[in-house]
Design an enzyme around this catalytic site. Sequence first.
Site, mmCIF file in Angstrom:
data_model
loop_
_atom_site.group_PDB
_atom_site.id
_atom_site.type_symbol
_atom_site.label_atom_id
_atom_site.label_comp_id
_atom_site.label_asym_id
_atom_site.label_seq_id
_atom_site.Cartn_x
_atom_site.Cartn_y
_atom_site.Cartn_z
ATOM 1 C CE LYS A 1 -4.038 -2.010 2.288
ATOM 2 N NZ LYS A 1 -4.874 -2.223 1.115
ATOM 3 N N GLY B 1 -7.805 -7.380 2.154
ATOM 4 C CA GLY B 1 -9.042 -8.000 2.637
ATOM 5 C C GLY B 1 -9.524 -7.367 3.932
ATOM 6 N N GLY B 2 -9.179 -6.098 4.141
ATOM 7 C CA GLY B 2 -9.662 -5.397 5.333
ATOM 8 C C GLY B 2 -8.876 -5.729 6.599
ATOM 9 C CG HIS C 1 -15.184 1.241 -4.323
ATOM 10 N ND1 HIS C 1 -14.221 0.536 -3.647
ATOM 11 C CD2 HIS C 1 -15.027 0.927 -5.628
ATOM 12 C CE1 HIS C 1 -13.508 -0.154 -4.523
ATOM 13 N NE2 HIS C 1 -13.985 0.055 -5.730
ATOM 14 C CD GLU D 1 -10.581 -1.318 -5.752
ATOM 15 O OE1 GLU D 1 -11.248 -2.307 -6.091
ATOM 16 O OE2 GLU D 1 -10.152 -1.170 -4.580
ATOM 17 N NE ARG E 1 -7.708 -8.957 -8.019
ATOM 18 C CZ ARG E 1 -8.890 -8.448 -7.738
ATOM 19 N NH1 ARG E 1 -9.868 -8.538 -8.614
ATOM 20 N NH2 ARG E 1 -9.129 -7.829 -6.603
HETATM 21 P P1 ADP Z 1 -7.921 -3.849 1.531
HETATM 22 O O1 ADP Z 1 -6.720 -3.942 0.621
HETATM 23 O O2 ADP Z 1 -7.669 -4.439 2.888
HETATM 24 O O3 ADP Z 1 -9.185 -4.322 0.896
HETATM 25 P P2 ADP Z 1 -8.459 -1.035 0.876
HETATM 26 O O4 ADP Z 1 -7.420 0.001 1.036
HETATM 27 O O5 ADP Z 1 -8.775 -1.494 -0.507
HETATM 28 O O6 ADP Z 1 -8.091 -2.277 1.828
HETATM 29 O O7 ADP Z 1 -9.815 -0.530 1.542
HETATM 30 C C1 ADP Z 1 -10.931 -1.380 1.707
HETATM 31 C C2 ADP Z 1 -12.179 -0.555 1.987
HETATM 32 O O8 ADP Z 1 -12.002 0.231 3.173
HETATM 33 C C3 ADP Z 1 -12.561 0.425 0.902
HETATM 34 O O9 ADP Z 1 -13.359 -0.155 -0.109
HETATM 35 C C4 ADP Z 1 -13.308 1.499 1.664
HETATM 36 O O10 ADP Z 1 -14.665 1.115 1.841
HETATM 37 C C5 ADP Z 1 -12.612 1.507 3.024
HETATM 38 N N1 ADP Z 1 -11.554 2.551 3.111
HETATM 39 C C6 ADP Z 1 -10.274 2.492 2.649
HETATM 40 N N2 ADP Z 1 -9.600 3.623 2.896
HETATM 41 C C7 ADP Z 1 -10.457 4.446 3.538
HETATM 42 C C8 ADP Z 1 -10.360 5.770 4.092
HETATM 43 N N3 ADP Z 1 -9.249 6.488 4.035
HETATM 44 N N4 ADP Z 1 -11.462 6.275 4.706
HETATM 45 C C9 ADP Z 1 -12.608 5.565 4.786
HETATM 46 N N5 ADP Z 1 -12.761 4.326 4.306
HETATM 47 C C10 ADP Z 1 -11.698 3.754 3.689
#
Ligand code: ADP
Length: 668
Positions: free
Chosen positions: A118, A166-167, A210, A277, A299
């Site tokens: 990241k 994955g959160g 998103h 994204e 991907r």
């Molecule tokens: P992962 O790689 O774990 O899936 P992401 O960075 O893609 O993490 O973020 C997953 C989700 O978390 C996003 O789709 C969004 O809903 C939420 N999110 C990510 N960054 C932020 C942020 N700065 N503020 C609020 N929500 C966020």
Amino acid sequence: MRKIKKLLVANRGEIACKIIKTAKKLNIPTLAIYSDEDINSIHVSLADEAINIPGSNVSDTYMNSMAIINICKKYKANAIHPGYGLLSENAAFVELVEKNNLIFVGPNSEIIRNMGQKDKAKSLMENAGLPVVPGYHGAKQDKDFLKQTASNIGYPVLIKAVAGGGGRGMRIAEDNKTFLSALTEASNEAKTNFQDKNCLIEKYIPLARHIEIQIFADKHGNVIHLFDRDCSLQRRQQKIIEEAPAPKIDDEIRSFLGDISVKAAKAIQYEGAGTIEFIADIKNGLDKNKIYFMEMNTRIQVEHPVTEAVTSTDLITWQLQIADGKKLPKLQDEVSLNGWSIEARLYAEDVSKDFIPQTGFINHFNLPNQLKHPNCFIETGTKKGDYITPYYDPMIAKIISHGTNRNESIRNLKRYLDELEIAGIITNLNLLKKLLNNKNFKEANLDTKFVENNIKKLTEDSPQTSHIALAGLIIFKNLIKNENNYWSMWRPSQYPIKLIINNTIFSLNFIYSTLDNVEVHFNDLKFKFYSVKIDDSHILTKLNGKDEKVTYNSFTEKNLGNQIFTIFTKENTFEAQVFNSMIFEENQKEVSQDNVLSPMHGVIKFKNIKKGLHVKKGEVLMLLEAMKMEYSLTCPRNGIIEEIHVKDGQQAGEGMELLTLKKDLNDG
Ligand code: ADP
């Protein structure tokens, strides 16, 4: 340029099926791989060749890098399509593919590695001119420094593990007081899951959309975008409904996002299909200056069909052609948006229990007549009779609609889902229909917390009272099917039946005047059904002068022997069964004498049991909490507890072996 001679599809389910079908159209021979669980899967039967990788877990099978490379060599496949998930973004695997001189349908390992981190991804994209969420993604990890940085950014902040996904490894810190504990939690979770404790800090955006851009790049330096998608409808950070284009975006924002995405992809010399994204801060409406890069997926995405539908493209073909060294089939000014498309993901999951994935047989899977739904299609790798296992993602199908505008697309999808029938396993179908009917969804008031914030409304799916009565009538008619003589001679004036529907017990009374006319009473309500006609899958009757026609399916549960009726109405699908504690006890006796099996999904509670304990037939060993009731699991014979296979408080699946007995040699 090397040419794809034979393609190994390193995936399963719907995406493996789609890749195989596409390769066939391009005259590329296909090789499927499959785990032990998937021997009868559609993807296996579609491919020209299919090779088993023994095991069930993904780590032994679909993510077993060495086995996959060895199969390529042995069976002379020179290219691998990874689909999505599994190995698709695994840089170490792609490196192995490259070392072995095989073609990977996707970008190179370096890009995948960079975009998987990241902090690295954010830096690269920031340098390429993309706006990123305000925050800190540098190398310094000193706790006090990070705390000071968080204060400077302004609370609330989101702490993200740089290696996370994955959160996981993500925590919100609301203020200075909670920052350090949130950081420790995120960092520990990251260390355990990703072997990397480093974190970055971002401004937390409480009200967000998103929005993502589909991009495509070939080996010749051409890069284009295929417009935007909105994927704000999520649960547990996972998408459930996606659409293209993203609603309520003006042309200026649309071309701004497309342009910066293409620029970023060019800057990193991207190749293949990719998605950038973005997270949009919508507190004061959608604002071009408040849309930030979130991550890049290197991907094809699950939701790519909505883009295909609105741009009249075939993106898997594009992927294969690009991997084969061909130029992008279209230039930027040759792609345009046509209408609207929405995708709904059908999952085997129990929405009412925090979306917990479900396992079980698909006893019935009836798709609507395609001729009646020319603007909808389904992508699935699942068929009637398949077993949804706990090993893989529980997605059953994606249903995609097209329309000239958003309302039409919603209507088309809704009509399709209203006619889709699935039974044997709990799915999110009712939730999908509720979402499509939701006023705010229809008005495109979307945000990433939409499902969470409306969960109560979206999960209220108790059937209409007339449908409960109708379910009762279906079950009643089925129970007495072979007893017509008895009934016509000895018809009692009332016949009571208890039903379980959605964890609630209903006491229904049937009052019979003739075989075709039945009154159903419950909860002080009376329903008079006339001209009742029933066969194995339909009931046709008149209620209050109106025709009622309902489809149903019935199957017998494997372990318990209970007959479950699934009732399909336009509004929702629900299961009903006769509540009869006798049936439950009877079936316990028939289960193998050496094992205690879980008769259904539920939580296990121990009753003073331990290994080596002497137990007697009929003794209660465990309790199973299910459908808000407790069932006693009794000992099938005298013996000694040899093994306990579960933990106290554990969730047990239907048919799971809970305990094994051995013979007590001293027992007569
Ligand atoms: P992962 O790689 O774990 O899936 P992401 O960075 O893609 O993490 O973020 C997953 C989700 O978390 C996003 O789709 C969004 O809903 C939420 N999110 C990510 N960054 C932020 C942020 N700065 N503020 C609020 N929500 C966020």
